[in-house]
Write a protein that holds these residues in place. Structure first.
Motif, PDB file in Angstrom:
ATOM      1  N   LEU A  80       0.829  -1.202   0.000  1.00  0.00           N
ATOM      2  CA  LEU A  80       0.000   0.000   0.000  1.00  0.00           C
ATOM      3  C   LEU A  80       0.867   1.257   0.000  1.00  0.00           C
ATOM      4  O   LEU A  80       0.561   2.241  -0.678  1.00  0.00           O
ATOM      5  CB  LEU A  80      -0.933  -0.003   1.220  1.00  0.00           C
ATOM      6  CG  LEU A  80      -2.049  -1.050   1.207  1.00  0.00           C
ATOM      7  CD1 LEU A  80      -2.721  -1.119   2.568  1.00  0.00           C
ATOM      8  CD2 LEU A  80      -3.083  -0.749   0.126  1.00  0.00           C
ATOM      9  N   SER A  81       1.972   1.202   0.748  1.00  0.00           N
ATOM     10  CA  SER A  81       2.889   2.332   0.813  1.00  0.00           C
ATOM     11  C   SER A  81       3.518   2.612  -0.545  1.00  0.00           C
ATOM     12  O   SER A  81       3.660   3.775  -0.959  1.00  0.00           O
ATOM     13  CB  SER A  81       3.980   2.069   1.851  1.00  0.00           C
ATOM     14  OG  SER A  81       4.876   3.144   1.936  1.00  0.00           O
ATOM     15  N   CYS A  82       3.883   1.560  -1.266  1.00  0.00           N
ATOM     16  CA  CYS A  82       4.470   1.726  -2.608  1.00  0.00           C
ATOM     17  C   CYS A  82       3.479   2.405  -3.553  1.00  0.00           C
ATOM     18  O   CYS A  82       3.862   3.257  -4.371  1.00  0.00           O
ATOM     19  CB  CYS A  82       4.896   0.370  -3.169  1.00  0.00           C
ATOM     20  SG  CYS A  82       6.386  -0.310  -2.411  1.00  0.00           S
ATOM     21  N   ILE A  83       2.204   2.035  -3.437  1.00  0.00           N
ATOM     22  CA  ILE A  83       1.178   2.668  -4.275  1.00  0.00           C
ATOM     23  C   ILE A  83       1.040   4.136  -3.891  1.00  0.00           C
ATOM     24  O   ILE A  83       1.017   5.022  -4.755  1.00  0.00           O
ATOM     25  CB  ILE A  83      -0.177   1.940  -4.117  1.00  0.00           C
ATOM     26  CG1 ILE A  83      -0.065   0.497  -4.627  1.00  0.00           C
ATOM     27  CG2 ILE A  83      -1.271   2.694  -4.878  1.00  0.00           C
ATOM     28  CD1 ILE A  83      -1.284  -0.367  -4.316  1.00  0.00           C
ATOM     29  N   ILE A 115       1.034   5.977   6.569  1.00  0.00           N
ATOM     30  CA  ILE A 115       1.216   6.114   5.119  1.00  0.00           C
ATOM     31  C   ILE A 115       0.155   7.035   4.502  1.00  0.00           C
ATOM     32  O   ILE A 115      -0.078   7.031   3.301  1.00  0.00           O
ATOM     33  CB  ILE A 115       1.243   4.745   4.405  1.00  0.00           C
ATOM     34  CG1 ILE A 115      -0.096   4.011   4.539  1.00  0.00           C
ATOM     35  CG2 ILE A 115       2.380   3.883   4.934  1.00  0.00           C
ATOM     36  CD1 ILE A 115      -0.207   2.786   3.635  1.00  0.00           C
ATOM     37  N   LYS A 116      -0.508   7.815   5.357  1.00  0.00           N
ATOM     38  CA  LYS A 116      -1.406   8.905   4.950  1.00  0.00           C
ATOM     39  C   LYS A 116      -2.827   8.482   4.570  1.00  0.00           C
ATOM     40  O   LYS A 116      -3.585   9.288   4.017  1.00  0.00           O
ATOM     41  CB  LYS A 116      -0.805   9.743   3.804  1.00  0.00           C
ATOM     42  CG  LYS A 116       0.594  10.267   4.085  1.00  0.00           C
ATOM     43  CD  LYS A 116       0.651  11.123   5.332  1.00  0.00           C
ATOM     44  CE  LYS A 116       2.050  11.685   5.566  1.00  0.00           C
ATOM     45  NZ  LYS A 116       2.137  12.457   6.831  1.00  0.00           N
ATOM     46  N   ILE A 117      -3.212   7.226   4.848  1.00  0.00           N
ATOM     47  CA  ILE A 117      -4.627   6.874   4.723  1.00  0.00           C
ATOM     48  C   ILE A 117      -5.341   7.636   5.837  1.00  0.00           C
ATOM     49  O   ILE A 117      -4.984   7.518   7.008  1.00  0.00           O
ATOM     50  CB  ILE A 117      -4.861   5.358   4.893  1.00  0.00           C
ATOM     51  CG1 ILE A 117      -4.027   4.541   3.898  1.00  0.00           C
ATOM     52  CG2 ILE A 117      -6.354   5.037   4.768  1.00  0.00           C
ATOM     53  CD1 ILE A 117      -4.410   4.701   2.462  1.00  0.00           C
ATOM     54  N   ASN A 118      -6.367   8.426   5.503  1.00  0.00           N
ATOM     55  CA  ASN A 118      -7.018   9.217   6.547  1.00  0.00           C
ATOM     56  C   ASN A 118      -8.527   9.004   6.655  1.00  0.00           C
ATOM     57  O   ASN A 118      -9.215   9.663   7.442  1.00  0.00           O
ATOM     58  CB  ASN A 118      -6.711  10.707   6.355  1.00  0.00           C
ATOM     59  CG  ASN A 118      -7.124  11.234   4.987  1.00  0.00           C
ATOM     60  OD1 ASN A 118      -7.997  10.676   4.326  1.00  0.00           O
ATOM     61  ND2 ASN A 118      -6.476  12.304   4.546  1.00  0.00           N
TER      62      ASN A 118
END
Length: 372
Positions: A80-83, A115-118
């Protein structure tokens, strides 16, 4: 057509991105989405392909990003972080991830924040164990409550939950219990879905064999009205036919769909509305990977539709009527006058706009058919 609309038409201001992750632990019995089980061996390869597809488009700065599926939370934090690192997004972007209650630990929730999912969209569907078992969900009511509480502990202050109704064997008492639990948890957005009998699903097959029967329309309508009245009475705004939110927390990503704005969709089966075209990607791993390896957009050519000016306004009106309070600009023609006389539409804002009445909301599909 305004300057803003013209920019949308030419794809100059795309600011919404949907990413389809087609993996699930189990296929729900009512689901016809492009999803696959027991495919852990594909997670890494698929992530790489999806990133390659992303890079094939211009580098837009997105205001909303939505990870849908399937179950996007099955991917590792690293994937998910790579995306996320591939995506350029605005400082205040709304970045949503769908998840199921049984595949998320408190630790992973904390990592998602990093990883900024909010924003989270949790597929709860019901808190009643007998209903969850009946529709083929893997979680139970306790799992649903726990993941919600852990998400709050992890710092998520924008959480949407899904609620289903119109399920065979579900009764008003079951629904009232679900609504009371929603009130207790106090999510920021509630998305409601009546059961749709999709051809090719397990439920469809059982209905054809006489093993399951659709709920009576009157009871389903009664359930819908109960949901509307209960949530509105408890401080939620009914801002879209199937969505309710606390003030200021309406889902920004889906609002772009309903306002007929263009968007990009990447991943297998993902839909896009881009440069006067509506289209979907292929639904097959082999075809998807082959297109990506050849640096060709993985579009299913059979799905491509050109949106000319007539179609644009048709979509704008049909989608706009889903927005309960905003509605659409009033236009004087035979269709709108007929719907006004039937009590399905009403004028507001000094007669300059149209919106669905309460009866129109209950018969929304009939209204939308007038615009097709």
């Amino acid at each position: 057509m305004s300057k803003t609309e013209n920019k949308q038409k030419t794809g100059e201001n795309i600011d919404a991105l949907y990413l389809h992750i087609p993996f699930c632990e189990k296929k729900c019995e009512y689901c016809d989405f492009c999803t696959f089980i027991n495919m852990e061996h594909e997670y890494g390869k698929y992530t790489e392909a999806l990133i390659k597809e992303l890079k094939m488009y211009p580098e837009y700065e997105y205001d909303t990003v939505y990870f849908g599926g399937g179950t996007p939370s099955l991917l590792s934090i690293k994937m998910l972080s790579c995306i996320m690192e591939t995506i350029k997004y605005t400082r205040n972007a709304e970045i949503t991830l769908e998840l199921n209650p049984n595949d998320m630990t408190e630790e992973k929730l904390q990592e998602l924040r990093k990883i900024k999912i909010n924003r989270l969209s949790i597929g709860i569907q019901s808190f009643q164990n007998h209903i969850l078992k009946f529709i083929g969900r893997l979680h139970n009511g306790e799992d649903a409550v726990k993941v919600f509480e852990n998400a709050r502990k992890a710092g998520f202050d924008n959480i949407s939950i899904d609620l289903m109704f119109g399920i065979p064997n579900q009764n008003m008492k079951d629904l009232k219990k679900d609504l009371e639990m929603i009130l207790q948890l106090s999510p920021d957005n509630v998305s409601i879905y009546s059961l749709i009998w999709e051809e090719g699903t397990v439920f469809w097959s059982k209905m054809q064999k006489g093993l399951l029967y659709q709920m009576e329309q009157d009871l389903e309508a009664e359930m819908y009205e109960l949901i509307i009245d209960f949530l509105k009475a408890n401080g939620y705004e009914h801002y879209e036919i199937s969505n309710f939110s606390k003030k200021g927390l309406a889902g920004r990503h889906n609002l772009k769909y309903w306002k007929n704005k263009q968007f990009l969709g990447v991943g297998m089966s993902a839909a896009s509305y881009y440069k006067e075209k509506r289209y979907s990607n292929v639904r097959n791993f082999y075809k998807y990977y082959k297109f990506i390896d050849e640096n060709i957009f993985p579009i299913d050519e059979k799905s491509v539709e050109t949106v000319d000016e007539t179609e644009y306004y048709k979509l704008k009106n049909m989608l706009g009527l889903r927005l309960i309070n905003e509605g659409i600009e009033y236009f004087d023609d035979e269709k709108s006058e007929s719907l006004l006389k039937r009590g399905l539409l009403e004028k507001f804002n000094k007669g300059t706009r149209l919106r669905l009445t309460r009866q129109g909301i209950l018969l929304a599909n009939d209204v939308f058919m007038e615009f097709i």
